[in-house]
Structures are given as C-alpha cells and as structure tokens.
Scaffold this active site. Structure first.
Site, mmCIF file in Angstrom:
data_model
loop_
_atom_site.group_PDB
_atom_site.id
_atom_site.type_symbol
_atom_site.label_atom_id
_atom_site.label_comp_id
_atom_site.label_asym_id
_atom_site.label_seq_id
_atom_site.Cartn_x
_atom_site.Cartn_y
_atom_site.Cartn_z
ATOM 1 N N HIS A 230 20.534 -14.761 -23.136
ATOM 2 C CA HIS A 230 21.763 -14.337 -22.461
ATOM 3 C C HIS A 230 21.878 -12.819 -22.550
ATOM 4 O O HIS A 230 21.738 -12.237 -23.616
ATOM 5 C CB HIS A 230 22.974 -14.995 -23.119
ATOM 6 N N ARG B 166 24.741 5.678 -37.955
ATOM 7 C CA ARG B 166 25.241 6.956 -37.450
ATOM 8 C C ARG B 166 24.133 7.995 -37.300
ATOM 9 O O ARG B 166 24.316 9.005 -36.615
ATOM 10 C CB ARG B 166 26.326 7.501 -38.385
ATOM 11 N N ASP C 266 23.150 -12.195 -16.758
ATOM 12 C CA ASP C 266 23.552 -13.471 -17.338
ATOM 13 C C ASP C 266 22.387 -14.182 -18.023
ATOM 14 O O ASP C 266 22.400 -14.394 -19.221
ATOM 15 C CB ASP C 266 24.194 -14.373 -16.289
ATOM 16 N N LYS D 287 29.232 -6.756 -20.673
ATOM 17 C CA LYS D 287 27.821 -6.494 -20.382
ATOM 18 C C LYS D 287 27.589 -6.286 -18.887
ATOM 19 O O LYS D 287 26.928 -5.332 -18.470
ATOM 20 C CB LYS D 287 26.953 -7.656 -20.890
#
Length: 310
Positions: free
Chosen positions: A138, A243, A177, A159
């Site tokens: 997916h 980070r 999808d 998304k």
C-alpha cells in the site's frame, strides 16, 4: 503474470517464420534462455527443453557444417513439445530440417535481425520483469528526478494528496494505492501499478482523477525502480525522529532492502517539498555528497579547536 510467445513477438519485434495462433499462444514459464552448444554435438544430459532456444552465428555455423542427416537428428532431439519457441538471430537462414522438426513437434520458429547477445538481453529483461514474483504494498510510487520513491503511511495521512502535489511540481506518478513490486535481481527492486489503477489517483473529497488526461503523458510512468521508501506518520510530542540524516532504517520487499526515512506530518509542513528534498539528498549521498558527514567533520574540527584554546 503469464507470458505467451505472441507477447514476446510483439514486445521484441520478432518475425514469425513458422507458427499459427495456437503455437504463438504457448506459455513461456521461465525467463532462462538457452543457447544450445553441447546439444549441437548430440549431448543432451541436463538439457532444459522448457526454455526458449536461441541460435546465433556460432550455433548456425555449426549446424550448416553438419550433414543433412545429422542436422535432422540433432534438431529433432533439441526441439521438444514443451519448448516455447526456437529463435534465430541476425536474420540467418532457417534450415529446412529445423522447419520440419518444428512442424513435427508443434513449435514456433521466430527470427530477428538483432545481434544474438543484444537479443538475448532484451528478451531476458522482458521475461524477468513479467515472470518475477510480485508483492503488493500500500502506498504511492513516484518518479522524482528520475528516482523511484515509495511513499507509505497510515490511511488518510495524505499520501495521494502529496503525490498529486508532486505531479504538479513536474514529477511523475507510477502507482497509487496499490504498488506491485518485484525483484529484477538480488539488489534491484521495481514497482508498477495494478492494471485497473494505471494512471489513476484517488483524492478524498474529489474522487478518482485520471492523471494522464489532466496533466499529460509527461506526468505518468508505467514502471520505475524503487530506490527509496518514505513513511509518513503523525507528529507526536516526545517522539524521536532522525534530525541528522544518519539513520540506517531499511525496508525489505521481495528480498531486496532499500533505505527508509520516517517523516513527521505536521500542520503547515509542505510534504511534497520535504519529500522532494529527501529524494535529492539521497541522490546526492549516492554521488558522494553527504551533508551529514560534512556537518560531523565541521563539528569535530570545532571541538578540537575549542579544546586547543583551553
């Protein structure tokens, strides 16, 4: 995905010397291609008749030096009912004994003007792509600056909307999808859309849109290598995210591992720009330009300098 001889003929542009619709509908079950060498001498131990048989200049030259009787014997042994087809490269002349054996065993004979090695490579690439085992995941697969980026995340996180924004920024949609992925080899992963979803994008509140129709052929791509995975997740206070960019998380699909980044979704963040930057940064690292490494070197130099001043 099943592949027939007719599909191979159309894809690689082969000429059909002998074979009707029934013979061309025969299924190819393996991507391995055989170039019979020892078989020409009559040695058929470990012979794999279920493979496509490809003859080039060397095989053809050896055949032509045989007597008609020996040539007929070798070709009748080599061509079996389970053989999908026999292919002759370089537009070399087809021996009558080959046509006779093909008619007897019900096998198509194909011909190409392409040199043998190149023809073998083209057929192998096509058959590997079609016959490789697929895994459905997916997500949204985008081509960003020529690099395949798989965008994943929980349902409703945005998304498809991010994919649409990337299309508007000049990148290309591969699949939305459902993404069908397969390994081309031990280190290369490819992805493509399900046929029913090709070029389509689902946007909540809008519905299904045809990206090809709205944005043109330059906005879509039929398949792409998958080189980077990005997982979108809701930002939570206290949750630790990378980070510095020195994380080494990986995603394994079809036995191939690719790097994966986790990016927090937060109000006000332009996710398409962030993903675009992530793709460019990954490509820069592949080319030897590592901003994290540069920062760490500068930090080390600064610490060393400060220690020297004490």
């Amino acid at each position: 995905m099943s592949v027939t001889v007719k599909m191979l003929v159309d894809k690689v542009k082969l000429d059909v010397i002998y074979g009707d619709d029934d013979l061309l509908s025969k299924e190819i079950t393996t991507s391995d291609i055989s170039r019979p060498g020892l078989e020409m001498t009559g040695y058929f131990d470990y012979y794999s008749p279920e493979r496509l048989q490809l003859l080039g200049m060397k095989e053809w030259s050896y055949l032509t030096k045989m007597t008609s009787h020996n040539r007929r014997h070798v070709l009748r042994e080599m061509i079996k009912p389970e053989t999908p087809a026999i292919i002759v490269a370089r537009n070399l002349a087809i021996p009558e004994e080959m046509i006779s054996a093909a008619k007897e065993k019900g096998i198509a004979i194909l011909q190409s003007h392409v040199p043998t090695s190149r023809l073998s490579g083209e057929m192998s690439w096509y058959l590997d792509s079609c016959l490789a085992e697929r895994t459905s995941v997916h997500g949204v697969l985008m081509d960003i600056y020529g690099m395949g980026v798989l965008i994943q995340g929980d349902s409703g996180i945005g998304k498809s909307e991010t994919g649409l924004e990337l299309v508007k920024r000049g990148h290309r949609l591969v699949a939305d999808d459902r993404v069908d992925v397969f390994a081309k080899d031990e280190e290369t992963l490819w992805g493509e859309p399900a046929e029913i979803l090709r070029h389509l994008l689902e946007i909540r509140g809008v519905g299904i849109i045809d990206v090809m129709s709205l944005y043109g052929a330059s906005a879509v791509k039929d398949s792409s290598q998958v080189q980077l995975a990005i997982y979108l997740e809701n930002y939570e206070s206290g949750k630790v995210f990378d980070r510095l960019g020195n994380g080494n998380e990986e995603l394994e699909l079809s036995g191939v591992k690719i790097p994966r980044l986790r990016i927090p979704v937060q109000t006000g963040r332009n996710m398409s720009v962030v993903i675009e930057a992530a793709a460019m940064n990954y490509r820069a690292k592949q080319m030897g330009f590592d901003a994290t490494k540069t920062f760490e070197e500068r930090l080390t130099q600064l610490i060393t300098k400060n220690e020297g001043n004490q």
